[in-house]
Scaffold this motif. Structure first.
Motif, PDB file in Angstrom:
ATOM      1  N   VAL A   1      37.785  40.145  53.338  1.00 44.01           N
ATOM      2  CA  VAL A   1      37.994  40.745  54.660  1.00 44.01           C
ATOM      3  C   VAL A   1      38.283  42.240  54.566  1.00 44.01           C
ATOM      4  O   VAL A   1      38.152  42.970  55.540  1.00 44.01           O
ATOM      5  CB  VAL A   1      39.130  39.999  55.402  1.00 44.01           C
ATOM      6  CG1 VAL A   1      40.485  40.401  54.849  1.00 44.01           C
ATOM      7  CG2 VAL A   1      39.069  40.211  56.905  1.00 44.01           C
TER       8      VAL A   1
ATOM      9  N   SER B   1      42.815  42.164  59.952  1.00 43.55           N
ATOM     10  CA  SER B   1      43.162  40.899  59.298  1.00 43.55           C
ATOM     11  C   SER B   1      43.907  39.987  60.258  1.00 43.55           C
ATOM     12  O   SER B   1      44.787  40.438  61.007  1.00 43.55           O
ATOM     13  CB  SER B   1      44.034  41.163  58.067  1.00 43.55           C
ATOM     14  OG  SER B   1      44.580  39.961  57.563  1.00 43.55           O
TER      15      SER B   1
ATOM     16  N   ASP C   1      41.480  34.389  57.276  1.00 43.16           N
ATOM     17  CA  ASP C   1      40.581  35.449  56.806  1.00 43.16           C
ATOM     18  C   ASP C   1      39.572  34.866  55.821  1.00 43.16           C
ATOM     19  O   ASP C   1      38.361  35.096  55.913  1.00 43.16           O
ATOM     20  CB  ASP C   1      41.367  36.543  56.075  1.00 43.16           C
ATOM     21  CG  ASP C   1      42.241  37.396  56.965  1.00 43.16           C
ATOM     22  OD1 ASP C   1      42.117  37.310  58.198  1.00 43.16           O
ATOM     23  OD2 ASP C   1      43.076  38.142  56.418  1.00 43.16           O
TER      24      ASP C   1
ATOM     25  N   GLY D   1      35.868  41.373  58.651  1.00 41.38           N
ATOM     26  CA  GLY D   1      36.897  41.266  59.672  1.00 41.38           C
ATOM     27  C   GLY D   1      36.373  41.812  60.982  1.00 41.38           C
ATOM     28  O   GLY D   1      35.174  42.075  61.143  1.00 41.38           O
TER      29      GLY D   1
END
Length: 471
Positions: free
Chosen positions: A418, A404, A410, A385
């Motif tokens: 993530v 996120s 994601d 992420g």
């Protein structure tokens, strides 16, 4: 008119908000991508003098599953000074409304009497939202004139659109109606904000539910089918006034950040990606001398070349990492703009004292599609992420980011997972900005019990929760 009974966290002006005491808690929504466990409203200690600083100190599970909590907000804010009948009748910044982007339910949590233990007190069902407003897939909400404005991506009863704004009652949270009285050419929806003193609302565009729920659709993206325009409205009448097209290549016009100065007629909006070169951009809207609204690109962030082998399948053909500007935030004093580059893992800080000519003042990297930059408190843990949702304290000295974006997206850009993390950065506006990661503040991984962290709201308000009525 007396304001004696007004909530002390309603600030008459931006300067009053900046001078208020700092936040001691942050509320963070977290969701289960698989939909097997309840999503949650979590509470994190943000008081540096506390023994539990930087730790999750409160947790409230939703009673349902599969909601996918995304954006959320307070029932009331400083714009209450402009609400007829709400100056002295006890309206307070007390309740957090949590829309489920997939379920279309809205759960309402009371943060009193114990702000560390929010309690579920009401649920607005998807059926009520559909029946009374004609919408589904609630996304973003702000407290405003006539009620709580709730932007929605989809239509009722499975209709893909048009998206728009549902109006909710300030006190009962019941759905009143659709806000729009004349939609004009608007069909796609995303964010909604306003210039209160100018009687102007602004909305932006992402896509309908079918366009987003399974990730970016390459055919739609390369066909320039996602949103690429701003819409300006008569705020009191809900009537469409003007569409400003940024150019069809500028795909996904998302977060709106109007100036906090109540007399100003400008603001910023972020654009996720250009189909011409994978760059991202930030645009400034403003009212021209002839009274019409215009938008100019003031920031361009280029894609970064990368080895195709290091890229997820969706990006391998391009040999580059797009910045993917997914959130922006404007400090309450209107001096600094923060831009989240979720793809490259960079949070950029711009001095926008001259809003038509931003100047980069700071930058930090955490995560990133290829960078995987670790947090300094855990240097051996590469992060997935990147800075995504960004929130700024009222005094502009603390910046909070979560990692996120949206479950399906994601998975598309970070297919190996993530994770979940929540970071804080410090800055000194008096010294011209610059960003430093707070090594003491890093809830992540098991702290969120396997859920993904998304948006943040700060106790007493933050840079993106309030609009002001006075200078």
């Amino acid at each position: 008119m007396s304001h004696a009974a007004t909530d002390p966290t309603f600030y008459r002006s931006p300067s009053d908000a900046i001078a208020a005491p700092p936040e001691h808690l942050a509320y963070v929504v977290a969701f289960d991508r698989a939909g097997r466990r309840p999503d949650a409203l979590t509470v994190v200690d943000t008081d540096p003098a506390s023994a539990t600083y930087g730790r999750v100190v409160g947790w409230a599970d939703l009673p349902t599953r599969g909601d996918e909590l995304h954006h959320f907000g307070w029932n009331a804010c400083s714009s209450a000074f402009a609400h007829a009948g709400h100056h002295t009748d006890g309206l307070r910044r007390r309740y957090l409304l949590l829309p489920g982007l997939r379920s279309s339910n809205i759960h309402v949590y009371d943060t009193e009497p114990d702000p560390r233990q929010p309690r579920l007190v009401h649920t607005v069902t998807a059926a009520e939202l559909a029946e009374r407003a004609g919408y589904s897939r609630p996304h973003t909400l702000h407290c405003g004139p006539e009620g709580i404005f709730l932007s929605c991506l989809g239509g009722a009863n499975g209709d893909d659109g048009p998206g728009g704004i549902a109006l909710l009652d300030h006190d009962t949270f019941g759905v009143l109606r659709a806000w729009e009285t004349d939609r004009g050419p608007q069909y796609l929806a995303y964010d909604a904000w306003w210039h209160l003193n100018q009687n102007t609302a602004i909305t932006s565009e992402w896509g309908t539910p079918s366009m987003i729920e399974n990730g970016i659709d390459p055919e739609l993206l390369l066909g320039n089918k996602y949103g690429h325009a701003l819409h300006f409205w008569d705020l009191a009448e809900g009537r469409h006034l003007q569409r400003v097209d940024l150019g069809e290549q500028h795909q996904m016009v998302l977060e709106l950040r109007p100036s906090h100065d109540p007399e100003a007629t400008w603001g910023f909006v972020g654009v996720v990606v250009s189909t011409e070169d994978l760059s991202a951009s930030v645009w400034r809207w403003h009212r021209d001398d002839d009274g019409t609204w215009k938008a100019d690109k003031v920031i361009t962030i280029p894609a970064e070349p990368a080895d195709a082998e290091a890229l997820p399948p969706a990006l391998k053909p391009f040999g580059a990492v797009p910045p993917l500007v997914t959130d922006i935030n404007l400090s309450v004093d209107d001096r600094f703009l923060y831009v989240s580059c979720w793809g490259t893992g960079e949070l950029k800080q711009y001095d926008v004292s001259d809003p038509g000519h931003p100047r980069e003042a700071g930058s930090v990297r955490l995560g990133g599609i290829t960078g995987r930059v670790a947090h300094p408190s855990a240097p051996d843990e590469p992060l997935s992420g990147g800075p995504q949702m960004v929130e700024v304290s009222r005094d502009g000295r603390r910046v909070y980011v979560t990692n996120s974006l949206y479950g399906a997206w994601d998975d598309q850009f970070y297919p190996d997972g993530v994770g979940a993390w929540f970071a804080k950065l410090d800055t000194d506006p008096d010294a011209g900005g610059g960003l430093v990661v707070d090594e003491r503040f890093f809830p992540h991984g098991d702290d969120f019990r396997g859920l993904r962290a998304h948006q943040v709201r700060l106790q007493g308000g933050d840079a993106s929760s309030d609009s002001y009525c006075f200078r």
